[in-house]
Design an enzyme around this catalytic site. Structure first.
Site, PDB file in Angstrom:
ATOM      1  N   GLU A  45      13.459 -86.063  11.153  1.00  0.00           N
ATOM      2  CA  GLU A  45      12.569 -85.325  10.080  1.00  0.00           C
ATOM      3  C   GLU A  45      11.054 -85.852  10.249  1.00  0.00           C
ATOM      4  O   GLU A  45      10.265 -85.036  10.128  1.00  0.00           O
ATOM      5  CB  GLU A  45      12.975 -85.829   8.584  1.00  0.00           C
ATOM      6  CG  GLU A  45      14.213 -84.952   8.142  1.00  0.00           C
ATOM      7  CD  GLU A  45      14.030 -83.627   8.203  1.00  0.00           C
ATOM      8  OE1 GLU A  45      12.864 -82.993   7.996  1.00  0.00           O
ATOM      9  OE2 GLU A  45      15.189 -82.450   8.208  1.00  0.00           O
ATOM     10  N   LEU A  88       3.410 -86.056  20.738  1.00  0.00           N
ATOM     11  CA  LEU A  88       3.881 -85.569  19.684  1.00  0.00           C
ATOM     12  C   LEU A  88       2.625 -85.556  18.527  1.00  0.00           C
ATOM     13  O   LEU A  88       2.595 -85.118  17.471  1.00  0.00           O
ATOM     14  CB  LEU A  88       5.142 -86.420  18.946  1.00  0.00           C
ATOM     15  CG  LEU A  88       6.440 -86.100  19.353  1.00  0.00           C
ATOM     16  CD1 LEU A  88       7.437 -87.012  18.628  1.00  0.00           C
ATOM     17  CD2 LEU A  88       6.787 -84.832  18.738  1.00  0.00           C
ATOM     18  N   TYR A  90      -0.208 -87.675  15.845  1.00  0.00           N
ATOM     19  CA  TYR A  90      -0.081 -88.455  14.667  1.00  0.00           C
ATOM     20  C   TYR A  90       0.760 -89.592  14.667  1.00  0.00           C
ATOM     21  O   TYR A  90       1.867 -89.803  14.052  1.00  0.00           O
ATOM     22  CB  TYR A  90       0.580 -87.651  13.522  1.00  0.00           C
ATOM     23  CG  TYR A  90       0.058 -86.132  13.369  1.00  0.00           C
ATOM     24  CD1 TYR A  90      -1.070 -86.002  12.591  1.00  0.00           C
ATOM     25  CD2 TYR A  90       0.322 -84.905  13.852  1.00  0.00           C
ATOM     26  CE1 TYR A  90      -1.743 -84.850  12.391  1.00  0.00           C
ATOM     27  CE2 TYR A  90      -0.068 -83.762  13.703  1.00  0.00           C
ATOM     28  CZ  TYR A  90      -1.302 -83.737  12.850  1.00  0.00           C
ATOM     29  OH  TYR A  90      -1.941 -82.580  12.630  1.00  0.00           O
ATOM     30  N   TYR A 128       9.983 -85.401   0.440  1.00  0.00           N
ATOM     31  CA  TYR A 128      10.447 -84.402   1.260  1.00  0.00           C
ATOM     32  C   TYR A 128      11.542 -85.083   2.186  1.00  0.00           C
ATOM     33  O   TYR A 128      12.914 -84.610   2.293  1.00  0.00           O
ATOM     34  CB  TYR A 128       9.681 -83.757   2.128  1.00  0.00           C
ATOM     35  CG  TYR A 128      10.395 -82.812   3.118  1.00  0.00           C
ATOM     36  CD1 TYR A 128      11.057 -81.585   3.000  1.00  0.00           C
ATOM     37  CD2 TYR A 128      10.427 -83.306   4.459  1.00  0.00           C
ATOM     38  CE1 TYR A 128      11.549 -80.738   3.785  1.00  0.00           C
ATOM     39  CE2 TYR A 128      11.101 -82.582   5.526  1.00  0.00           C
ATOM     40  CZ  TYR A 128      11.772 -81.129   4.848  1.00  0.00           C
ATOM     41  OH  TYR A 128      12.634 -80.507   6.083  1.00  0.00           O
ATOM     42  N   ASP A 146       9.664 -78.440   1.319  1.00  0.00           N
ATOM     43  CA  ASP A 146       8.337 -78.494   2.096  1.00  0.00           C
ATOM     44  C   ASP A 146       7.766 -77.080   2.201  1.00  0.00           C
ATOM     45  O   ASP A 146       8.359 -76.021   1.343  1.00  0.00           O
ATOM     46  CB  ASP A 146       8.818 -78.983   3.578  1.00  0.00           C
ATOM     47  CG  ASP A 146       9.679 -77.926   4.299  1.00  0.00           C
ATOM     48  OD1 ASP A 146      10.319 -77.173   3.626  1.00  0.00           O
ATOM     49  OD2 ASP A 146       9.590 -78.218   5.732  1.00  0.00           O
TER      50      ASP A 146
END
Ligand code: SF4
Length: 359
Positions: A45, A88, A90, A128, A146
């Site tokens: 996630e 990826l 972030y 979430y 989401d």
């Protein structure tokens, strides 16, 4: 059904019976759906935030091979961790994950907590992600709402509430929580996610004929889905311009570490300077005592709230300046985490290797 009835209870009640069997028949084979332990669901996630499933797949496999459980993540060396995340973006996400893994090791004896309050209190875990972990890994009736799930629900209900308003999400969560099917909580959460990803598409026409809500959905007729979901006004991105220097010396490339705080904290980058005026190039040459500075590429990198416009320059250094790390292209690829914002600079190096101009 009544139009624009955002809290239509009877429609909510139909969802599990329609969606769960459809999901069980049509779900994609995804690595994180095999043995959905809290750790595996959590990692997936976090990776899937802001990143497409197809892009996540190889990262997830590599990450699980290198760090298969909480103790391995808690103990991982930061350079290895960042390398596993390279591309990826972030990066704060993976640093936060390690912090969380360490908290679980210390405060919960290495066992992932299983109550909403405890999971939600962990760093980097919002509503979430907590909902996804608790419903999928623990089988609890906690929704994970989401943008994908909101789009599906808003369309099914033909609801024109602004989905950027936190109250809309809260309202949907409250309604969903009441209809979670006992024994199929994880399947229900995933069915909503899967429907949003595979059928009720965000861009282009949704595949209403393949949808388990076909014939019931409030947006199907009159193509109301074109207008739903409704968004609030978006804040515009801040644009900055940078000159990036790929400086080489006898086959080695100069890189430096970014500061420990702020954007892309702690990652490696090429020397660069924010473009303030047209004198920038002259300044760059002077600072490094460079003879030639060749513009090789221009590129754009978009973050959530900002945009970088980059000019990539290529130059031969006179010496190995001590303020920088000098590394081979192979080391760059395998040992150092360079954020994808600098992808164009990597491409310049790859091309130089091909052209044999890096010596
Ligand atoms: Fe989306 Fe169409 Fe399904 Fe409605 S019927 S939920 S618009 S795919």
């Amino acid at each position: 059904m009544k139009k624009n009835e955002c809290s239509e209870v009877s429609i909510y009640k139909i969802l599990p019976d329609r969606l769960v069997p459809w999901f069980e028949k049509n779900k994609r084979d995804l690595a994180w759906r095999i043995q959905p332990t809290p750790y595996r669901v959590w990692v997936s996630e976090i990776m899937l935030q802001q990143t497409r499933v197809e892009a996540v797949k190889p990262y997830y496999d590599r990450f699980m091979q290198a760090l298969p459980d909480l103790p391995a993540l808690a103990d991982a060396n930061e350079e290895i961790l960042l390398k596993l995340w390279e591309g990826l973006g972030y990066y704060r996400r993976v640093k936060m994950m390690q912090k969380t893994a360490r908290i679980i090791m210390e405060q919960y004896e290495g066992v992932f907590p299983s109550t909403y309050e405890n999971v939600r209190a962990l760093p980097g875990i919002g509503d979430y992600t907590a909902g996804a972990i608790l419903s999928i890994a623990f089988g609890q009736p906690i929704p994970a709402v989401d943008g994908n799930v909101l789009r599906v629900i808003m369309r099914v209900l033909a609801c024109k509430d602004n989905i950027d308003d936190p109250k809309t999400k809260q309202n949907v969560s409250i309604h969903l929580q009441k209809i979670y099917p006992v024994g199929k909580c994880g399947e229900f959460t995933q069915s909503l996610m899967e429907l949003g990803a595979m059928v009720c598409l965000p861009h282009g026409d949704p595949l209403c004929n393949k949808c388990p809500m076909h014939g019931i959905c409030g947006s199907e007729q009159n193509e109301l889905w074109e207008k739903i979901p409704v968004h609030g006004e978006k804040a515009s991105r801040v644009c900055s311009e940078f000159d990036v220097l790929v400086m080489h010396y006898h086959g080695l490339i100069a890189i430096r570490k970014r500061p420990d705080n702020g954007l892309l904290a702690g990652l490696w980058e090429f020397p660069n300077t924010e473009l303030k005026s047209v004198k920038n190039i002259r300044m760059l040459k002077k600072t490094f005592g460079l003879r030639d500075l060749e513009l090789k590429k221009t590129a754009k990198h978009v973050f959530t709230h900002r945009e970088w416009h980059l000019q990539i320059f290529w130059a031969e250094a006179k010496e190995q300046y001590p303020d920088y790390h000098w590394v081979t292209p192979e080391q760059l690829r395998t040992e150092f985490s360079i954020p994808s914002a600098f992808r164009a600079a990597i491409q310049v190096i790859n091309q130089a290797e091909k052209d044999k101009t890096l010596s």
